[in-house]
Design a protein around this motif. Structure first.
Motif, PDB file in Angstrom:
ATOM      1  N   HIS A   1       5.039  -2.691  -2.232  1.00  0.00           N
ATOM      2  CA  HIS A   1       3.746  -2.719  -2.713  1.00  0.00           C
ATOM      3  C   HIS A   1       3.079  -3.178  -1.400  1.00  0.00           C
ATOM      4  O   HIS A   1       1.974  -3.231  -1.350  1.00  0.00           O
ATOM      5  N   HIS A   2       3.790  -4.032  -0.475  1.00  0.00           N
ATOM      6  CA  HIS A   2       3.268  -4.593   0.722  1.00  0.00           C
ATOM      7  C   HIS A   2       2.774  -3.349   1.615  1.00  0.00           C
ATOM      8  O   HIS A   2       1.884  -3.766   2.272  1.00  0.00           O
ATOM      9  N   ALA A   3       3.299  -2.242   1.551  1.00  0.00           N
ATOM     10  CA  ALA A   3       2.954  -0.965   2.188  1.00  0.00           C
ATOM     11  C   ALA A   3       1.668  -0.497   1.622  1.00  0.00           C
ATOM     12  O   ALA A   3       1.106   0.508   2.375  1.00  0.00           O
ATOM     13  N   GLY A   4       1.211  -0.589   0.623  1.00  0.00           N
ATOM     14  CA  GLY A   4      -0.240  -0.314  -0.025  1.00  0.00           C
ATOM     15  C   GLY A   4      -0.127  -0.474  -1.438  1.00  0.00           C
ATOM     16  O   GLY A   4       0.331   0.075  -2.249  1.00  0.00           O
ATOM     17  N   LYS A   5      -0.929  -1.380  -1.784  1.00  0.00           N
ATOM     18  CA  LYS A   5      -1.087  -1.892  -3.239  1.00  0.00           C
ATOM     19  C   LYS A   5      -1.607  -0.769  -4.100  1.00  0.00           C
ATOM     20  O   LYS A   5      -1.069  -0.440  -5.203  1.00  0.00           O
ATOM     21  N   ASN A   6      -2.554   0.126  -3.661  1.00  0.00           N
ATOM     22  CA  ASN A   6      -3.230   0.843  -4.457  1.00  0.00           C
ATOM     23  C   ASN A   6      -2.329   2.118  -4.811  1.00  0.00           C
ATOM     24  O   ASN A   6      -2.263   2.637  -5.835  1.00  0.00           O
ATOM     25  N   VAL A   7      -1.637   2.379  -3.565  1.00  0.00           N
ATOM     26  CA  VAL A   7      -0.703   3.474  -3.485  1.00  0.00           C
ATOM     27  C   VAL A   7       0.674   3.103  -4.524  1.00  0.00           C
ATOM     28  O   VAL A   7       0.868   4.017  -5.413  1.00  0.00           O
ATOM     29  N   ALA A   8       0.916   2.048  -4.514  1.00  0.00           N
ATOM     30  CA  ALA A   8       2.147   1.704  -5.229  1.00  0.00           C
ATOM     31  C   ALA A   8       1.726   1.426  -6.687  1.00  0.00           C
ATOM     32  O   ALA A   8       2.544   1.779  -7.545  1.00  0.00           O
ATOM     33  N   ARG A   9       0.393   0.911  -6.971  1.00  0.00           N
ATOM     34  CA  ARG A   9      -0.181   1.276  -8.437  1.00  0.00           C
ATOM     35  C   ARG A   9      -0.023   2.212  -8.888  1.00  0.00           C
ATOM     36  O   ARG A   9       0.234   2.650 -10.192  1.00  0.00           O
ATOM     37  N   ALA A  10      -0.547   3.188  -8.163  1.00  0.00           N
ATOM     38  CA  ALA A  10      -0.652   4.983  -8.692  1.00  0.00           C
ATOM     39  C   ALA A  10       0.740   5.501  -8.908  1.00  0.00           C
ATOM     40  O   ALA A  10       0.975   6.090  -9.962  1.00  0.00           O
ATOM     41  N   MET A  11       1.969   4.810  -8.038  1.00  0.00           N
ATOM     42  CA  MET A  11       3.097   5.322  -8.374  1.00  0.00           C
ATOM     43  C   MET A  11       3.652   4.703  -9.768  1.00  0.00           C
ATOM     44  O   MET A  11       3.991   5.626 -10.366  1.00  0.00           O
ATOM     45  N   VAL A  12       3.288   3.525 -10.151  1.00  0.00           N
ATOM     46  CA  VAL A  12       3.759   2.945 -11.244  1.00  0.00           C
ATOM     47  C   VAL A  12       2.818   3.589 -12.504  1.00  0.00           C
ATOM     48  O   VAL A  12       3.626   4.186 -13.487  1.00  0.00           O
TER      49      VAL A  12
ATOM     50  N   GLY B   1       7.062   8.528  -1.308  1.00  0.00           N
ATOM     51  CA  GLY B   1       7.222   9.161  -0.142  1.00  0.00           C
ATOM     52  C   GLY B   1       6.270   8.458   0.713  1.00  0.00           C
ATOM     53  O   GLY B   1       6.696   7.935   2.008  1.00  0.00           O
ATOM     54  N   LEU B   2       4.986   8.118   0.553  1.00  0.00           N
ATOM     55  CA  LEU B   2       4.069   7.621   1.308  1.00  0.00           C
ATOM     56  C   LEU B   2       4.236   6.333   1.774  1.00  0.00           C
ATOM     57  O   LEU B   2       4.241   5.717   2.752  1.00  0.00           O
ATOM     58  N   LEU B   3       4.843   5.424   0.519  1.00  0.00           N
ATOM     59  CA  LEU B   3       5.062   4.378   0.808  1.00  0.00           C
ATOM     60  C   LEU B   3       6.330   4.076   1.619  1.00  0.00           C
ATOM     61  O   LEU B   3       6.544   3.001   2.406  1.00  0.00           O
ATOM     62  N   ALA B   4       7.162   4.867   1.261  1.00  0.00           N
ATOM     63  CA  ALA B   4       8.468   4.765   2.253  1.00  0.00           C
ATOM     64  C   ALA B   4       8.009   5.067   3.814  1.00  0.00           C
ATOM     65  O   ALA B   4       8.702   4.455   4.602  1.00  0.00           O
ATOM     66  N   ILE B   5       7.151   6.131   3.993  1.00  0.00           N
ATOM     67  CA  ILE B   5       6.751   6.158   5.549  1.00  0.00           C
ATOM     68  C   ILE B   5       6.026   4.896   6.026  1.00  0.00           C
ATOM     69  O   ILE B   5       6.378   4.469   6.859  1.00  0.00           O
ATOM     70  N   ARG B   6       5.013   4.452   5.227  1.00  0.00           N
ATOM     71  CA  ARG B   6       4.328   3.168   5.731  1.00  0.00           C
ATOM     72  C   ARG B   6       5.317   1.889   5.762  1.00  0.00           C
ATOM     73  O   ARG B   6       4.948   1.117   6.732  1.00  0.00           O
ATOM     74  N   SER B   7       6.165   1.913   4.961  1.00  0.00           N
ATOM     75  CA  SER B   7       6.965   0.788   4.978  1.00  0.00           C
ATOM     76  C   SER B   7       7.879   0.722   6.122  1.00  0.00           C
ATOM     77  O   SER B   7       8.458  -0.476   6.741  1.00  0.00           O
TER      78      SER B   7
END
Length: 235
Positions: free
Chosen positions: A78-89, A157-163
């Motif tokens: 979630h540190h790589a993008g909270k909104n993206v992580a919330r969408a994933m959930v 995948g997006l979070l994996a890249i950003r992190s």
């Protein structure tokens, strides 16, 4: 880093449970469901009633563990993008809700096929037709759930890249698989014949992408970031 690896491996263990139980449930469904053949489908459900019942439970358990997977990955990424992580959930929660509700169709097919009261009420052919209808509804219900099961891989995948915690190739493969899931749903509903031809290629893509992520989580956990990478992410 040690705590991140523990989280990653926990997610990998949950993901493995999802994969094993989900594969078992899928294999059982493929053994009993004969599209367009009510008599054969009903006979298969009766002959493999115990397996159908066990696959019902397996699907409910794997759906529950899929929620555990995404909750653990949220903590990790979630540190790589909270909104993206919330969408994933959110995508996973929607998929799980559809899967669990859709399982009622399988339970209904099992009840109709194995309880003589339904054959007495609707006749043998009528009860067989009802079994096939319920299995048809389950099949298409899974396709609806597949929309969201595919969508969650894109933010992952997006979070994996950003992190920077996972190889970029793996992250991009997850994003391509996300598009593949959506393409498969469209083809299944709009052009089933083309879908049958393309499906083996897409299934291979899904298996490689998700299998690679699963084993990376279990074996490697996360990448060890170089100091320069840590500085960039911290900024």
């Amino acid at each position: 880093m040690d705590s991140q690896k523990r989280l990653a491996r926990t997610a990998g263990m949950y993901y493995l449970i999802v994969a094993v139980l989900g594969a078992f449930a899928h294999i059982v469904r493929a053994q009993v469901y004969v599209p367009g053949d009510a008599a054969a489908s009903a006979d298969n459900v009766v002959a493999k009633a115990s397996l159908v019942n066990h696959s019902f439970v397996a699907d409910l358990v794997q759906a529950t563990f899929l929620v555990f997977v995404v909750m653990t990955l949220y903590r990790l990424l979630h540190h790589a993008g909270k909104n993206v992580a919330r969408a994933m959930v959110i995508f996973v929660v929607i998929a799980v809700a559809i899967i669990c509700l859709n399982m009622i169709h399988q339970l209904g097919a099992l009840l109709v096929a194995t309880d003589p009261a339904y054959a007495a009420a609707f006749g043998v052919q009528g009860s067989e037709a009802l079994v096939l209808l319920l299995l048809d509804l389950q099949h298409f219900g899974y396709l609806v759930a597949q929309i969201f099961f595919g969508l969650w891989l894109f933010p992952l995948g997006l979070l994996a890249i950003r992190s920077g915690m996972f190889p970029r190739l793996l992250a991009r493969l997850l994003m391509v698989a996300s598009a593949g899931y959506l393409l498969d749903v469209l083809l299944q509903f709009l052009t089933p014949e083309l879908a049958d031809a393309v499906n083996p290629v897409l299934v291979t893509l899904f298996s490689v992408a998700e299998g690679s992520m699963l084993f990376y989580l279990l074996i490697r956990g996360v990448r060890t970031l170089r100091p320069a990478e840590q500085a960039v992410l911290a900024a």
